[in-house]
Write a protein that holds these residues in place. Structure first.
Motif, PDB file in Angstrom:
ATOM      1  N   MET A 162      24.505  31.829  25.366  1.00 23.54           N
ATOM      2  CA  MET A 162      24.656  32.481  26.545  1.00 23.54           C
ATOM      3  C   MET A 162      25.492  33.976  26.209  1.00 23.54           C
ATOM      4  SD  MET A 162      26.647  31.836  30.350  1.00 23.54           S
ATOM      5  CE  MET A 162      25.860  30.443  30.497  1.00 23.54           C
ATOM      6  N   CYS A 163      24.861  34.960  26.476  1.00 24.66           N
ATOM      7  CA  CYS A 163      25.678  36.564  26.330  1.00 24.66           C
ATOM      8  C   CYS A 163      26.870  36.717  27.009  1.00 24.66           C
ATOM      9  CB  CYS A 163      24.546  37.600  26.329  1.00 24.66           C
ATOM     10  SG  CYS A 163      24.169  38.002  28.303  1.00 24.66           S
ATOM     11  N   ALA A 164      27.661  37.593  26.445  1.00 20.36           N
ATOM     12  CA  ALA A 164      29.091  37.921  26.892  1.00 20.36           C
ATOM     13  C   ALA A 164      28.650  38.390  28.434  1.00 20.36           C
ATOM     14  CB  ALA A 164      29.814  38.865  26.376  1.00 20.36           C
ATOM     15  N   ARG A 165      27.709  39.201  28.502  1.00 15.61           N
ATOM     16  CA  ARG A 165      27.443  39.920  30.055  1.00 15.61           C
ATOM     17  C   ARG A 165      27.225  38.779  31.120  1.00 15.61           C
ATOM     18  NH1 ARG A 165      26.984  44.793  31.864  1.00 15.61           N
ATOM     19  NH2 ARG A 165      25.513  44.956  34.148  1.00 15.61           N
ATOM     20  N   THR A 166      26.211  38.017  30.591  1.00 15.82           N
ATOM     21  CA  THR A 166      25.937  36.804  31.526  1.00 15.82           C
ATOM     22  C   THR A 166      27.173  35.834  31.788  1.00 15.82           C
ATOM     23  OG1 THR A 166      23.679  36.589  30.833  1.00 15.82           O
ATOM     24  CG2 THR A 166      24.525  34.653  31.760  1.00 15.82           C
ATOM     25  N   SER A 167      27.984  35.522  30.727  1.00  8.56           N
ATOM     26  CA  SER A 167      29.164  34.731  30.972  1.00  8.56           C
ATOM     27  C   SER A 167      30.296  35.379  31.938  1.00  8.56           C
ATOM     28  CB  SER A 167      29.997  34.641  29.723  1.00  8.56           C
ATOM     29  OG  SER A 167      31.121  34.084  29.823  1.00  8.56           O
ATOM     30  N   LEU A 168      30.111  36.697  31.922  1.00 10.26           N
ATOM     31  CA  LEU A 168      31.256  37.552  32.872  1.00 10.26           C
ATOM     32  C   LEU A 168      30.643  37.317  34.212  1.00 10.26           C
ATOM     33  CD1 LEU A 168      33.659  39.406  33.060  1.00 10.26           C
ATOM     34  CD2 LEU A 168      32.142  41.344  32.732  1.00 10.26           C
ATOM     35  N   ASN A 169      29.349  37.587  34.329  1.00 12.57           N
ATOM     36  CA  ASN A 169      28.917  37.290  35.758  1.00 12.57           C
ATOM     37  C   ASN A 169      29.013  35.820  36.347  1.00 12.57           C
ATOM     38  OD1 ASN A 169      27.718  39.956  35.910  1.00 12.57           O
ATOM     39  ND2 ASN A 169      26.044  39.736  34.805  1.00 12.57           N
ATOM     40  N   GLU A 170      29.001  35.090  35.434  1.00 12.22           N
ATOM     41  CA  GLU A 170      29.083  33.779  36.010  1.00 12.22           C
ATOM     42  C   GLU A 170      30.339  33.295  36.544  1.00 12.22           C
ATOM     43  OE1 GLU A 170      27.252  29.797  34.151  1.00 12.22           O
ATOM     44  OE2 GLU A 170      28.974  30.177  33.205  1.00 12.22           O
ATOM     45  N   LYS A 171      31.362  34.071  35.557  1.00 14.05           N
ATOM     46  CA  LYS A 171      32.764  33.938  36.107  1.00 14.05           C
ATOM     47  C   LYS A 171      33.121  34.642  37.419  1.00 14.05           C
ATOM     48  CE  LYS A 171      34.430  33.329  31.073  1.00 14.05           C
ATOM     49  NZ  LYS A 171      35.113  33.948  30.071  1.00 14.05           N
ATOM     50  N   ARG A 172      32.757  35.648  37.371  1.00 15.32           N
ATOM     51  CA  ARG A 172      32.884  36.346  38.596  1.00 15.32           C
ATOM     52  C   ARG A 172      32.113  35.841  39.962  1.00 15.32           C
ATOM     53  NH1 ARG A 172      31.269  42.544  36.486  1.00 15.32           N
ATOM     54  NH2 ARG A 172      33.397  43.088  35.478  1.00 15.32           N
ATOM     55  N   ILE A 173      31.106  35.402  39.886  1.00 15.53           N
ATOM     56  CA  ILE A 173      30.570  34.738  40.935  1.00 15.53           C
ATOM     57  C   ILE A 173      31.157  33.124  41.370  1.00 15.53           C
ATOM     58  CG2 ILE A 173      28.406  33.336  41.620  1.00 15.53           C
ATOM     59  CD1 ILE A 173      26.767  35.464  40.102  1.00 15.53           C
ATOM     60  N   LEU A 174      31.407  32.543  40.367  1.00 12.67           N
ATOM     61  CA  LEU A 174      32.271  31.209  40.368  1.00 12.67           C
ATOM     62  C   LEU A 174      33.897  31.452  41.235  1.00 12.67           C
ATOM     63  CD1 LEU A 174      31.496  29.240  37.314  1.00 12.67           C
ATOM     64  CD2 LEU A 174      30.490  28.750  39.704  1.00 12.67           C
ATOM     65  N   THR A 175      34.279  32.584  40.571  1.00 10.62           N
ATOM     66  CA  THR A 175      35.819  33.197  41.430  1.00 10.62           C
ATOM     67  C   THR A 175      35.413  33.476  42.686  1.00 10.62           C
ATOM     68  OG1 THR A 175      36.231  33.918  39.296  1.00 10.62           O
ATOM     69  CG2 THR A 175      37.587  34.613  41.168  1.00 10.62           C
ATOM     70  N   PHE A 176      34.225  34.140  42.965  1.00 11.79           N
ATOM     71  CA  PHE A 176      34.102  34.543  44.599  1.00 11.79           C
ATOM     72  C   PHE A 176      33.742  33.368  45.450  1.00 11.79           C
ATOM     73  CE2 PHE A 176      30.344  35.009  47.352  1.00 11.79           C
ATOM     74  CZ  PHE A 176      30.690  36.050  48.148  1.00 11.79           C
ATOM     75  N   SER A 177      32.937  32.352  44.742  1.00 10.97           N
ATOM     76  CA  SER A 177      32.670  31.213  45.581  1.00 10.97           C
ATOM     77  C   SER A 177      34.036  30.281  45.802  1.00 10.97           C
ATOM     78  CB  SER A 177      31.899  30.204  44.713  1.00 10.97           C
ATOM     79  OG  SER A 177      31.465  29.297  45.321  1.00 10.97           O
ATOM     80  N   ALA A 178      34.873  30.296  44.870  1.00 16.34           N
ATOM     81  CA  ALA A 178      36.083  29.745  45.197  1.00 16.34           C
ATOM     82  C   ALA A 178      37.076  30.183  46.210  1.00 16.34           C
ATOM     83  CB  ALA A 178      37.115  29.628  43.776  1.00 16.34           C
ATOM     84  N   LEU A 179      37.208  31.544  46.332  1.00 18.22           N
ATOM     85  CA  LEU A 179      37.866  32.346  47.433  1.00 18.22           C
ATOM     86  C   LEU A 179      37.362  32.076  48.360  1.00 18.22           C
ATOM     87  CD1 LEU A 179      38.491  35.568  45.364  1.00 18.22           C
ATOM     88  CD2 LEU A 179      39.998  33.601  45.956  1.00 18.22           C
ATOM     89  N   PHE A 180      36.087  32.071  48.512  1.00 17.70           N
ATOM     90  CA  PHE A 180      35.242  31.869  49.951  1.00 17.70           C
ATOM     91  C   PHE A 180      35.654  30.562  50.489  1.00 17.70           C
ATOM     92  CE2 PHE A 180      31.860  34.247  52.580  1.00 17.70           C
ATOM     93  CZ  PHE A 180      32.505  35.495  52.352  1.00 17.70           C
ATOM     94  N   ALA A 181      35.309  29.745  49.640  1.00 14.26           N
ATOM     95  CA  ALA A 181      35.620  28.066  50.111  1.00 14.26           C
ATOM     96  C   ALA A 181      37.059  27.775  50.371  1.00 14.26           C
ATOM     97  CB  ALA A 181      35.074  27.075  48.723  1.00 14.26           C
ATOM     98  N   SER A 182      37.823  28.480  49.975  1.00 13.91           N
ATOM     99  CA  SER A 182      39.261  28.070  50.161  1.00 13.91           C
ATOM    100  C   SER A 182      39.622  28.562  51.656  1.00 13.91           C
ATOM    101  CB  SER A 182      40.342  28.799  49.217  1.00 13.91           C
ATOM    102  OG  SER A 182      40.083  30.201  49.194  1.00 13.91           O
ATOM    103  N   GLY A 183      39.218  29.730  52.062  1.00 17.88           N
ATOM    104  CA  GLY A 183      39.037  30.034  53.471  1.00 17.88           C
ATOM    105  C   GLY A 183      38.325  29.376  54.438  1.00 17.88           C
ATOM    106  N   PHE A 184      37.414  28.692  54.240  1.00 18.22           N
ATOM    107  CA  PHE A 184      36.539  27.882  54.962  1.00 18.22           C
ATOM    108  C   PHE A 184      37.136  26.567  55.114  1.00 18.22           C
ATOM    109  CE2 PHE A 184      32.928  31.006  54.487  1.00 18.22           C
ATOM    110  CZ  PHE A 184      32.650  31.367  55.739  1.00 18.22           C
ATOM    111  N   ALA A 185      37.713  26.098  53.707  1.00 18.92           N
ATOM    112  CA  ALA A 185      38.211  24.817  53.804  1.00 18.92           C
ATOM    113  C   ALA A 185      39.607  24.659  54.847  1.00 18.92           C
ATOM    114  CB  ALA A 185      38.928  24.281  52.516  1.00 18.92           C
ATOM    115  N   VAL A 186      40.373  25.644  54.754  1.00 24.88           N
ATOM    116  CA  VAL A 186      41.627  25.661  55.546  1.00 24.88           C
ATOM    117  C   VAL A 186      41.289  25.808  57.078  1.00 24.88           C
ATOM    118  CG1 VAL A 186      43.587  26.929  55.911  1.00 24.88           C
ATOM    119  CG2 VAL A 186      42.946  26.521  53.691  1.00 24.88           C
ATOM    120  N   MET A 187      40.405  26.637  57.214  1.00 23.93           N
ATOM    121  CA  MET A 187      39.909  26.846  58.762  1.00 23.93           C
ATOM    122  C   MET A 187      39.154  25.629  59.209  1.00 23.93           C
ATOM    123  SD  MET A 187      37.532  29.853  60.368  1.00 23.93           S
ATOM    124  CE  MET A 187      36.106  29.577  59.227  1.00 23.93           C
TER     125      MET A 187
END
Length: 297
Positions: free
Chosen positions: A1-26
């Motif tokens: 996997m190229c470095a750009r794909t890896s960076l995009n993957e990490k960004r999307i997973l981070t975005f998903s984690a932040l969103f999920a934390s808000g819905f979990a608490v609510m």
């Protein structure tokens, strides 16, 4: 996997984690306040989604780290292991929620404030739908099993929220009819119906992950593409080559090809030509190619 794909993957997973934390608490807070089994399940699911997303993020970082002697054949196997864990945990949550819903139905149901629950459902549908749309669109630009699994998680959460909202609207309408006495069964009944539906998605995720872990044949589309490519290259070469096996593990496509020769001597240049041609043709598949060319007499 190229470095750009890896960076995009990490960004999307981070975005998903932040969103999920808000819905979990609510979800957990509001579900306990109004006494809704479905909303509590939604909150628990979001919380588990957060933990599973963090697991995916950790796996993504670990896979991209430099290889070591402990993994002489790479770390591609980690991805289907993570997906299998995610699917198993989701199946366990759905199974327990189904048990709780059936128990509630046979013990007199559960009374829920439908107006507050409906407002929560609408907010959830909008938020989860946006996360699903965003991650799904991003996953189309590059191949990643972890992101695909993340998209399926948000798809389940969106459909769950939609079903919850529709169910609570129906429950509120029941209070205006002679069927108001049965309103207490709306919450557990929704949970039962949703549980049967949501079992399919994690089951399919688990099945595909186990296929990769057991090194089984990949999808028909991948097999057909590889087979057609090998046959096309075979027609270009003087020597005969034949596809011996193909498997997919995480983001790796592992292809074994037999190079047949009629005599005991093999020209290195001919073998390298076959290897280069196969690599160039198979590079069109959006996976990291691992090609093994075996000399067969």
């Amino acid at each position: 996997m190229c470095a750009r794909t890896s960076l995009n993957e990490k960004r999307i997973l981070t975005f998903s984690a932040l969103f999920a934390s808000g819905f979990a608490v609510m979800g957990l807070v509001l579900g306990l306040m109004v006494g809704s089994l479905v909303i509590v399940f939604d909150g628990v699911y979001s919380l588990v989604s957060l933990l599973l997303t963090l697991l995916s993020l950790a796996a993504s970082r670990y896979i991209q780290a430099p290889s070591s002697a402990r993994f002489p054949f790479g770390k591609a196997m980690i991805e289907p292991i993570v997906i299998a864990i995610k699917a198993t945990v989701i199946l366990a949550i759905v199974g327990y929620s189904l048990y709780s819903a059936v128990t509630a139905m046979f013990s007199g149901g559960r009374e829920v404030d439908a107006s507050i629950a409906t407002a929560f459902g609408i907010i959830n549908v909008i938020g989860c739908g946006y996360a699903w749309w965003f991650i799904s669109n991003k996953s189309k630009t590059f191949s990643s099993g972890l992101i695909d699994a993340e998209s399926k998680q948000w798809q389940m959460d969106t459909l769950l929220s939609l079903a919850v909202t529709a169910g609570f609207v129906s429950a509120w309408l029941m209070t205006l009819t002679p069927l108001a006495a049965y309103n207490v069964y709306a919450d557990p009944m929704m949970m039962v119906l949703m549980s049967f539906y949501f079992i399919k998605v994690p089951f399919d995720m688990l099945k595909e992950a186990l296929r990769e872990l057991l090194m089984m044949t990949p999808s028909k589309e991948i097999c057909h593409t590889v087979d057609q490519t090998v046959q096309a290259v075979d027609r270009e070469l003087e020597q005969h080559i034949e596809l011996a096996g193909v498997t997919k593990v995480g983001q790796e496509l592992r292809v074994d090809v037999d190079y047949h020769t009629d005599d005991n001597s093999v020209q290195v240049s001919d073998v390298e030509k076959a290897r280069r041609t196969l690599k160039r043709r198979l590079s069109r598949v959006p996976l990291e190619l691992q090609l093994n060319l075996n000399i067969a007499s």
